[in-house]
Scaffold this motif. Structure first.
Motif, short mmCIF file in Angstrom:
data_model
loop_
_atom_site.label_atom_id
_atom_site.label_comp_id
_atom_site.label_asym_id
_atom_site.label_seq_id
_atom_site.Cartn_x
_atom_site.Cartn_y
_atom_site.Cartn_z
N GLY A 99 72.31 -5.99 12.18
CA GLY A 99 72.50 -4.65 12.95
C GLY A 99 73.86 -4.25 12.92
N ALA A 100 74.23 -3.17 13.40
CA ALA A 100 75.58 -2.62 13.51
C ALA A 100 76.16 -3.30 14.91
CB ALA A 100 75.52 -0.92 13.56
N ALA A 101 77.69 -2.98 15.01
CA ALA A 101 78.38 -3.77 15.87
C ALA A 101 77.33 -3.83 17.28
CB ALA A 101 79.63 -3.43 15.98
N LYS A 102 77.13 -2.63 17.85
CA LYS A 102 76.46 -2.59 18.89
C LYS A 102 75.10 -3.53 19.28
CE LYS A 102 74.89 0.47 22.64
NZ LYS A 102 74.21 1.82 22.96
N GLU A 103 74.39 -3.37 18.20
CA GLU A 103 73.24 -4.25 18.06
C GLU A 103 73.59 -5.69 18.03
OE1 GLU A 103 68.94 -4.82 15.60
OE2 GLU A 103 70.28 -3.04 15.17
N ALA A 104 74.44 -6.07 17.13
CA ALA A 104 74.87 -7.53 16.90
C ALA A 104 75.36 -8.08 18.00
CB ALA A 104 75.86 -7.43 15.62
N ALA A 105 76.00 -7.38 18.85
CA ALA A 105 76.78 -7.81 20.19
C ALA A 105 75.58 -8.20 21.13
CB ALA A 105 77.67 -7.06 20.88
N LEU A 106 74.54 -7.19 21.17
CA LEU A 106 73.42 -7.51 22.11
C LEU A 106 72.45 -8.92 21.62
CD1 LEU A 106 72.21 -3.80 22.65
CD2 LEU A 106 73.11 -5.38 24.55
N GLY A 107 72.56 -8.92 20.17
CA GLY A 107 71.92 -9.90 19.94
C GLY A 107 72.49 -11.22 20.09
N ALA A 108 74.02 -11.13 20.12
CA ALA A 108 74.54 -12.70 20.64
C ALA A 108 74.32 -12.80 22.16
CB ALA A 108 75.95 -12.36 20.26
N ASP A 109 74.32 -11.76 22.90
CA ASP A 109 74.15 -11.81 24.28
C ASP A 109 72.85 -12.48 24.60
OD1 ASP A 109 76.60 -10.69 25.04
OD2 ASP A 109 76.03 -8.83 25.54
N LEU A 110 71.78 -11.78 23.83
CA LEU A 110 70.45 -12.33 24.09
C LEU A 110 70.37 -13.89 23.63
CD1 LEU A 110 67.35 -12.34 24.55
CD2 LEU A 110 66.95 -11.27 22.37
N LEU A 111 71.02 -14.18 22.84
CA LEU A 111 70.92 -16.02 22.34
C LEU A 111 71.74 -16.40 23.52
CD1 LEU A 111 71.73 -15.68 18.78
CD2 LEU A 111 69.58 -16.61 19.87
#
Length: 265
Positions: A99-111
């Motif tokens: 993902g782009a930065a926004k999606e990647a940050a959300l992915g990390a948050d979800l984890l």
């Protein structure tokens, strides 16, 4: 892993469930997500958000991530979260990788939220830990690296890794703040994450490392960003307190050396 360390980490789980290390406030970001699904069951919400993560549009995937984070934070006891934990972690890791930065940050948050909500996150953490380490070192976005630092530390903490593995994570986190010019978006979360993991280590393990670790934190006390200075000061105090509990004489000596060094400056 020593029982003492595991007990120390377990005692803090209820606190971490309320605050998963500054994870994104998804309620405000999702806007109408909760309103849209008020009449749906939690299971229907979970399915809808999971389906969204398979869509091609990044905005749809981001909506799904927002919704999953909100759902897990509001209903951590939901059985389906436990049963689908591996799938959730896989999708989140894919968002970090592709993902782009926004999606990647959300992915990390979800984890991060997932790790603190599961009864036992060790297996799920093991499945994604190498992805977290790799992208923590290499992602271009300092904001994403800060989120990955939080997720990595949370997973390490909640899975109860031993001292050797914990030290490896500490070293990775340190790389994000060892440069006095490091961006606060990565440095401050990495420092807070470092402090979380430090709290899980036995005092006897920390005491022999008090000098080098204190020196690392001391170097950040003049950082231009208050958030970085504050986190470094808190970590330095935690290192000193651990040393004091284990060996008061050594702690006094260290304090005296620091005072003399400041006097020379």
């Amino acid at each position: 892993m020593p029982g003492k360390t595991k007990t120390k980490r377990s005692n803090q789980k209820s606190e971490l469930e309320n605050d998963s290390m500054s994870t994104t406030s998804t309620r405000s970001m999702c806007g109408s997500t909760s309103d849209h699904d008020d009449d749906d069951s939690s299971m229907s919400k979970l399915s809808s958000f999971l389906d969204a993560l398979t869509e091609k549009r990044s905005s749809t995937r981001e909506w799904g991530l927002y919704g999953l984070i909100e759902l897990i934070k509001s209903s951590p006891e939901l059985d389906e979260i436990e049963s689908k934990a591996a799938t959730l972690a896989e999708y989140a890791a894919n968002s970090v990788k592709k993902g782009a930065a926004k999606e990647a940050a959300l992915g990390a948050d979800l984890l991060a939220v997932l790790f603190v909500s599961l009864d036992d996150c060790e297996e799920v953490f093991h499945d994604v830990v190498e992805t977290l380490k790799l992208y923590l070192k290499n992602h271009r976005s300092s904001i994403v690296r800060g989120k990955l630092a939080e997720a990595l530390a949370m997973g390490s903490f909640m899975s109860g890794e031993d001292e050797a593995d914990t030290c490896q994570v500490l070293a990775l986190l340190q790389a994000e703040f060892s440069d006095s010019k490091a961006s606060k978006d990565a440095a401050a979360p990495a420092l807070r994450s470092w402090g979380l993991l430090l709290s899980s280590l036995p005092d006897a393990f920390v005491a022999p490392r008090v000098k080098p670790w204190s020196n690392v934190m001391s170097a950040l006390l003049n950082h231009k960003e208050l958030e970085v200075r504050t986190a470094a000061t808190e970590n330095m105090a935690a290192v000193y307190e651990a040393c004091w509990r284990h060996d008061p004489d050594k702690a006094r000596t260290m304090a005296k050396e620091i005072e003399e060094e400041e006097g020379e400056d």
